[in-house]
Scaffold this motif. Structure first.
Motif, PDB file in Angstrom:
ATOM      1  N   TYR A  55      50.320  30.091  21.725  1.00  0.00           N
ATOM      2  CA  TYR A  55      49.556  28.982  21.153  1.00  0.00           C
ATOM      3  C   TYR A  55      48.339  28.789  22.038  1.00  0.00           C
ATOM      4  O   TYR A  55      48.462  28.596  23.258  1.00  0.00           O
ATOM      5  N   TRP A  56      47.133  28.839  21.440  1.00  0.00           N
ATOM      6  CA  TRP A  56      45.908  28.647  22.215  1.00  0.00           C
ATOM      7  C   TRP A  56      44.987  27.711  21.461  1.00  0.00           C
ATOM      8  O   TRP A  56      44.741  27.885  20.269  1.00  0.00           O
ATOM      9  N   LEU A  57      44.475  26.715  22.186  1.00  0.00           N
ATOM     10  CA  LEU A  57      43.619  25.714  21.569  1.00  0.00           C
ATOM     11  C   LEU A  57      42.471  25.390  22.509  1.00  0.00           C
ATOM     12  O   LEU A  57      42.682  25.090  23.694  1.00  0.00           O
ATOM     13  N   GLU A  58      41.254  25.437  21.988  1.00  0.00           N
ATOM     14  CA  GLU A  58      40.061  25.042  22.730  1.00  0.00           C
ATOM     15  C   GLU A  58      39.689  23.624  22.332  1.00  0.00           C
ATOM     16  O   GLU A  58      39.639  23.297  21.139  1.00  0.00           O
ATOM     17  N   VAL A  59      39.441  22.765  23.333  1.00  0.00           N
ATOM     18  CA  VAL A  59      39.150  21.347  23.087  1.00  0.00           C
ATOM     19  C   VAL A  59      37.849  20.994  23.811  1.00  0.00           C
ATOM     20  O   VAL A  59      37.868  20.644  24.993  1.00  0.00           O
ATOM     21  N   PRO A  60      36.706  21.100  23.135  1.00  0.00           N
ATOM     22  CA  PRO A  60      35.432  20.716  23.774  1.00  0.00           C
ATOM     23  C   PRO A  60      35.403  19.207  24.027  1.00  0.00           C
ATOM     24  O   PRO A  60      35.565  18.412  23.106  1.00  0.00           O
ATOM     25  N   LEU A  61      35.201  18.809  25.259  1.00  0.00           N
ATOM     26  CA  LEU A  61      35.127  17.400  25.628  1.00  0.00           C
ATOM     27  C   LEU A  61      33.761  17.100  26.242  1.00  0.00           C
ATOM     28  O   LEU A  61      33.094  17.983  26.787  1.00  0.00           O
ATOM     29  N   ALA A  62      33.361  15.837  26.162  1.00  0.00           N
ATOM     30  CA  ALA A  62      32.021  15.443  26.600  1.00  0.00           C
ATOM     31  C   ALA A  62      31.851  15.586  28.108  1.00  0.00           C
ATOM     32  O   ALA A  62      30.768  15.876  28.580  1.00  0.00           O
ATOM     33  N   ASN A  63      32.924  15.416  28.864  1.00  0.00           N
ATOM     34  CA  ASN A  63      32.789  15.395  30.312  1.00  0.00           C
ATOM     35  C   ASN A  63      33.162  16.720  30.969  1.00  0.00           C
ATOM     36  O   ASN A  63      33.385  16.784  32.169  1.00  0.00           O
ATOM     37  N   GLN A  64      33.253  17.804  30.203  1.00  0.00           N
ATOM     38  CA  GLN A  64      33.556  19.096  30.786  1.00  0.00           C
ATOM     39  C   GLN A  64      33.065  20.194  29.852  1.00  0.00           C
ATOM     40  O   GLN A  64      32.777  19.955  28.676  1.00  0.00           O
ATOM     41  N   VAL A  65      32.958  21.382  30.404  1.00  0.00           N
ATOM     42  CA  VAL A  65      32.460  22.499  29.600  1.00  0.00           C
ATOM     43  C   VAL A  65      33.432  22.829  28.490  1.00  0.00           C
ATOM     44  O   VAL A  65      33.066  22.980  27.331  1.00  0.00           O
TER      45      VAL A  65
END
Length: 442
Positions: free
Chosen positions: A372-382
């Motif tokens: 299981y792989w999930l990318e989670v773009p967040l405002a305070n990190q790349v």
């Protein structure tokens, strides 16, 4: 998960969805009761007492939309051989997928079936924390217990239309001093239509061969589904689903302000030893502006024989953009739910390969590997990332039908890199679980 009707605008789509499901359930139930009731005549002679008799649960059947041409008659010398082979095939089919048996109660024309499964065992868990993660919990021994029950009925109306119902729930034994009960199924089937709570039509591999599937609530959803056979081998399904009405709400962040339910399209091919499943899901993600998440899945199972031993192999690949609830197994979803929020943008995939080998009529082993792989773009990190890898294997002994005894071992590696999010102990890192279990079905 609140619907869009709870917002000030009260969208028409949400109102129709909320009204359609209970209305469909009530209509089908009242129709079955009214049409199944015996007519009242002015006077009838006394009848001899009747007794319950055996029956089988027959699901509603719909003829294929594109039926093939009828087979040409064979030569007289080949008829007997063909009849023998057909009868052998039917016996094999019956052995692989026996019908659900029940009883027709006195004074009724409805077939009723009650089945259940009780599972108990001992489980040992050990943990190792990931780098920069919270300290792991101590190794622990538990005694998980679960009991699942299912009640199904089948009734043929005077018009020839068959109506079926099913109600199932699971009770989980004390874990950390508390018990849990989940509603797994509550459906009414009217011809090709299904109303109620059931497993999402998007799902394919459920891990039924592994004991973890009996100890984790299934991801049921509220749905209205239309299933149409296209040919003898192809079946198409269109469904609208609401995860907030079922157990899926446990494994998905709550999203408020939604106006429309999820839409699922599915196509299934079954022929010989092959089962191929393809599905697509579309879900609304509330926000300003709102957007739509989507997910797709492709899975296949092949069953065969080699050197006198039966075996099967399953492979599945799913991908999603803003559709994390459609990825992974129940175990993966329960972890992800504890670190994500409904507004998170996500993209990722999950895959699984599972195999089964029957060494003898009583002894079988199962193995699966998943990621299981999930990318989670967040405002305070790349970039935020969630990755879960699992490997599990078991050995199951079935000396008599309905009784299982086995041992299962699994190992999971979880990496959760979300800056600013609190990660509970035991979620990230490595976990090794060993289970001895006994299971009785009736």
């Amino acid at each position: 998960m609140a619907s869009g009707s709870e917002a000030g605008g009260k969208p028409i789509g949400a109102a129709l969805w909320r009204a359609a499901l209970p209305a469909g359930l009530c209509f089908a139930l009242l129709s079955q009761t009214a049409l199944a009731a015996p007519s009242r005549l002015p006077s009838r002679p006394a009848q001899a007492p009747s007794f319950a008799r055996a029956c089988t649960i027959a699901l509603p059947e719909t003829p294929p939309l594109f039926a093939g041409k009828p087979a040409e008659p064979a030569a007289s010398g080949e008829d007997e051989a063909d009849d023998d082979s057909d009868s052998d095939d039917e016996e094999d089919d019956d052995d692989e997928d026996p019908p659900e048996r029940g009883l027709v109660l006195p004074g009724s024309a409805t077939c009723l079936s009650i089945t259940g499964t009780v599972s108990a065992g001992i489980q040992r868990d050990s943990f190792r924390a990931s780098r920069n993660g919270p300290p792991p919990p101590s190794s622990a021994t538990s005694f998980p217990v679960s009991a699942a029950f299912r009640i199904a009925t089948s009734h043929e109306l005077a018009s020839g239309l068959r109506v079926g119902t099913a109600f199932g729930f699971t009770m989980y034994g004390p874990v950390d001093g508390s018990s849990e009960t989940s509603l797994d199924e509550a459906t009414i089937l009217v011809g090709p239509w299904t109303f109620g709570l059931d497993t999402s039509r998007f799902a394919f591999w459920t891990g039924d061969e592994f004991i973890f599937s009996a100890r984790v609530p299934s991801r049921t959803v509220g749905l209205i589904a239309l299933e149409l056979p296209l040919t003898e081998s192809w079946t198409a399904t269109l469904a609208v689903e609401d995860p907030a009405l079922g157990n899926a709400s446990v494994t998905a962040p709550v999203q408020t302000g939604r106006r429309i339910p999820d839409t699922i399209g599915r196509l299934v091919y079954e022929q010989g030893g092959w089962t191929v499943h393809g599905a697509f899901a579309l879900r609304e993600i509330p926000g300003t502006p709102s957007r739509f998440g989507r997910a797709g899945i492709l899975g296949a199972t092949y069953e065969g024989e080699a050197f006198g031993k039966s075996w099967s192999l399953t492979a599945q690949l799913a991908g999603a953009i803003d559709g994390a609830p459609y990825l992974g197994s129940q175990l993966d979803a329960r972890i992800v739910n504890r670190v994500l929020v409904a507004s998170d943008a996500t993209r990722g995939f999950s895959t699984v390969v599972s195999g089964r080998l029957e060494w003898t009529d009583e002894l079988a082993s199962n193995l699966y590997l998943s990621r299981y792989w999930l990318e989670v773009p967040l405002a305070n990190q790349v970039r935020g990332e969630i990755r879960i890898d699992r490997l599990a294997a078991n050995l199951v002994w079935t000396p008599v039908e309905g009784f299982k005894l086995g041992i299962e071992n699994s190992i999971a590696w979880a990496k959760i890199a979300l800056t600013g999010r609190e990660i509970a102990a035991g979620l990230a890192g490595r976990q090794i679980s060993t289970q001895l279990f006994i299971e009785r079905s009736f």
